[in-house]
Design an enzyme around this catalytic site. Structure first.
Site, PDB file in Angstrom:
ATOM      1  N   ASP A   1      -5.070 -46.852  82.188  1.00 29.23           N
ATOM      2  CA  ASP A   1      -5.085 -45.880  81.085  1.00 29.23           C
ATOM      3  C   ASP A   1      -5.781 -44.596  81.540  1.00 29.23           C
ATOM      4  O   ASP A   1      -5.636 -44.201  82.701  1.00 29.23           O
ATOM      5  CB  ASP A   1      -5.787 -46.510  79.875  1.00 29.23           C
ATOM      6  CG  ASP A   1      -5.237 -46.003  78.542  1.00 29.23           C
ATOM      7  OD1 ASP A   1      -5.514 -44.841  78.210  1.00 29.23           O
ATOM      8  OD2 ASP A   1      -4.536 -46.760  77.857  1.00 29.23           O
TER       9      ASP A   1
ATOM     10  N   HIS B   1      -8.726 -42.315  75.030  1.00 27.18           N
ATOM     11  CA  HIS B   1      -7.707 -43.339  74.825  1.00 27.18           C
ATOM     12  C   HIS B   1      -7.997 -44.609  75.628  1.00 27.18           C
ATOM     13  O   HIS B   1      -7.905 -45.732  75.114  1.00 27.18           O
ATOM     14  CB  HIS B   1      -6.340 -42.765  75.203  1.00 27.18           C
ATOM     15  CG  HIS B   1      -5.179 -43.625  74.851  1.00 27.18           C
ATOM     16  ND1 HIS B   1      -4.656 -44.541  75.729  1.00 27.18           N
ATOM     17  CD2 HIS B   1      -4.421 -43.699  73.729  1.00 27.18           C
ATOM     18  CE1 HIS B   1      -3.611 -45.151  75.158  1.00 27.18           C
ATOM     19  NE2 HIS B   1      -3.449 -44.656  73.953  1.00 27.18           N
TER      20      HIS B   1
ATOM     21  N   ASN C   1       5.821 -45.461  70.187  1.00 20.26           N
ATOM     22  CA  ASN C   1       5.518 -44.947  68.837  1.00 20.26           C
ATOM     23  C   ASN C   1       6.558 -43.937  68.363  1.00 20.26           C
ATOM     24  O   ASN C   1       6.220 -42.975  67.684  1.00 20.26           O
ATOM     25  CB  ASN C   1       4.154 -44.237  68.840  1.00 20.26           C
ATOM     26  CG  ASN C   1       3.015 -45.128  69.246  1.00 20.26           C
ATOM     27  OD1 ASN C   1       3.135 -46.346  69.219  1.00 20.26           O
ATOM     28  ND2 ASN C   1       1.913 -44.530  69.630  1.00 20.26           N
TER      29      ASN C   1
ATOM     30  N   ALA D   1       8.043 -50.564  79.042  1.00 17.81           N
ATOM     31  CA  ALA D   1       8.007 -51.824  78.279  1.00 17.81           C
ATOM     32  C   ALA D   1       9.393 -52.414  78.084  1.00 17.81           C
ATOM     33  O   ALA D   1       9.525 -53.601  77.770  1.00 17.81           O
ATOM     34  CB  ALA D   1       7.342 -51.596  76.919  1.00 17.81           C
TER      35      ALA D   1
ATOM     36  N   SER E   1      -0.336 -48.542  71.309  1.00 12.08           N
ATOM     37  CA  SER E   1      -1.416 -48.559  72.301  1.00 12.08           C
ATOM     38  C   SER E   1      -2.525 -49.506  71.895  1.00 12.08           C
ATOM     39  O   SER E   1      -3.136 -50.171  72.735  1.00 12.08           O
ATOM     40  CB  SER E   1      -2.019 -47.162  72.462  1.00 12.08           C
ATOM     41  OG  SER E   1      -1.310 -46.391  73.378  1.00 12.08           O
TER      42      SER E   1
END
Length: 452
Positions: free
Chosen positions: A191, A223, A321, A336, A394
């Site tokens: 990240d 984040h 998202n 993903a 996330s």
């Protein structure tokens, strides 16, 4: 479907055949005239030791991928090298930009309270058949029953949740009931880094490295600190209710996204390579980039994830998202959407799909696998604030990664394909389509209390 030119970096990913890595690299050097940068060892903490200048390549040996930077006139030579490699070079793809996937629906900070030889059992093809069959069986059962009843322990829609001692996500995943803490399990969070001065991580075992040129592991974005906190924050934080799942894991922090919250495929793959070299059983990646309907997955990332699984590492990533429900459901994002990467959707505290959560619209890897808490999630944040609530897939991803660590500990250190299948089995079926939540809400291993 071609990639958007604004989402590529001008560099290339090259997938090399297992066992023939040097042969493929030699062909690239001979035909395309590339030089080779030295990849850092797994013990290095200073970031890339090779400088990826023009017409230069760096090889990630554990996953068999090369990252190449070259001028546009080199692409025909790359294609020729692949054609003449005799199968030593399997694929060449443009490198994409990727972004942190937890910025949507940022909430006001929440007030805080004081105080194996597994391949012989689950080979790649059999594993994909198993996962698809599991989803299909659940869908069939739900369809025949008409509606899925509320399961024991599942919060009632609209019910208030007392978060004075632990966050709603810790309660919903049953992590608060688990006797496990991830002891002996290695978990990598790829990240924006980590606030290394955060009081909640002062006594945690942390190995870290930056894969972002010119930036240290210290998190200048927030984040990464938030996601790491969800995965493995302490049972008793310094000034908040419990928000972390697996407090005793050995944490590996790879900074693959900049302090601005963006990065590239090469940095992510280098982070995966580093985690595999360090024998991490779990990789949590709350990052990605949108894909268009009908757009396939990356062959390079898919093979890298398959090789990681073979080495004992499960890769878990945010589904994305990009939806605007109920008017638009976007497909699961890159990376993903690869079949061998676990895609995680987000739900809210009422057990409903988050309006932004991407859906499983595509077959062959484009499905959602499981869901995690992802709306108004309190976790750690860089000082002086120290805590903040965010929403996004996330946030759901490190919940799944943290529970995976508990499952690995509970089952004697399982890893790879066996751990991946165990994660899918350890879910609570929700009254929602598998398109949105896959097998259901991830659940931590815990002892059921039987009333006498």
């Amino acid at each position: 479907m071609p990639l958007n030119k604004h989402k590529v970096t001008g560099r290339y990913l090259v997938l090399l055949c297992e066992g023939r890595t040097q042969e493929g690299v030699t062909k690239l050097i001979d035909i395309a005239g590339l030089s080779l940068a030295r990849a850092p060892s797994r013990r290095s903490k200073t970031g890339k030791s090779g400088v990826l200048t023009a017409q230069c390549a760096i090889v990630f040996n554990s996953i068999g991928v090369a990252l190449i930077r070259c001028t546009l006139d080199k692409q025909p030579l790359l294609d020729r090298a692949m054609a003449e490699s005799g199968g030593a070079i399997l694929a060449i793809e443009p490198e994409r930009r990727v972004y942190a996937t937890g910025r949507r629906q940022v909430s006001v900070p929440t007030p805080v309270q004081p105080g194996s030889k597994s391949e012989t059992i689950f080979g790649d093809a059999l594993l994909q058949t198993y996962l698809k069959g599991y989803r299909d069986a659940v869908d069939d059962l739900a369809g025949r029953l008409g509606a899925v009843p509320r399961q024991p322990g599942e919060p009632r829609p609209g019910a208030a949740v007392d978060e004075s001692l632990s966050t709603w996500g810790i309660q919903a995943t049953k992590a608060v009931l688990s006797q496990y803490s991830g002891t002996g399990v290695r978990l990598a969070v790829l990240d924006t880094g980590l606030d290394l001065q955060h009081p909640d991580f002062s006594s945690h075992s942390i190995t870290s490295r930056s894969f972002v040129d010119g930036q240290t592991v210290q998190d200048g974005n927030g984040h990464g600190t938030h996601c790491a906190g969800i995965a493995c924050g302490p049972v008793q934080p310094s000034a908040a209710p419990r928000y972390g799942v697996a407090s005793s894991v050995q944490l590996y922090v790879g900074k693959v996204l900049s302090d601005e919250g963006s990065g590239d495929d090469g940095g992510v793959l280098e982070g995966i390579n580093w985690a595999v070299e360090n024998q991490c059983q779990i990789i949590s990646m709350s990052l990605g980039s949108p894909v268009q309907p009908g757009q396939g997955y990356s062959k390079v990332f898919e093979e890298a994830a398959r090789r990681a699984l073979k080495a004992g590492t499960v890769v878990i990533a945010a589904a994305g998202n990009d939806s605007q429900r109920d008017t638009l459901i976007a497909p699961v994002s890159h990376p993903a959407n690869c079949p061998s990467i676990m895609a995680v959707a987000a739900i809210d505290k009422h057990m409903q799909i988050a309006p932004f959560s991407s859906g499983g619209l595509e077959g062959d890897g484009g499905q959602v696998d499981v869901a995690g808490p992802g709306v108004d999630i309190l976790s750690s944040w860089p000082g002086p604030e120290h805590y903040r609530s965010l929403s996004g897939t996330s946030m759901a991803t490190p919940f799944v990664a943290g529970v995976a660590a508990l499952l690995a500990e509970a089952d004697g250190g399982i890893s790879g394909h066996v751990l991946l299948s165990r994660i899918v089995q350890s879910t609570l079926r929700l009254a929602l389509p598998s398109r949105d939540v896959g097998a259901g809400l991830i659940q931590a291993p815990h002892e059921e209390k039987v009333a006498l």
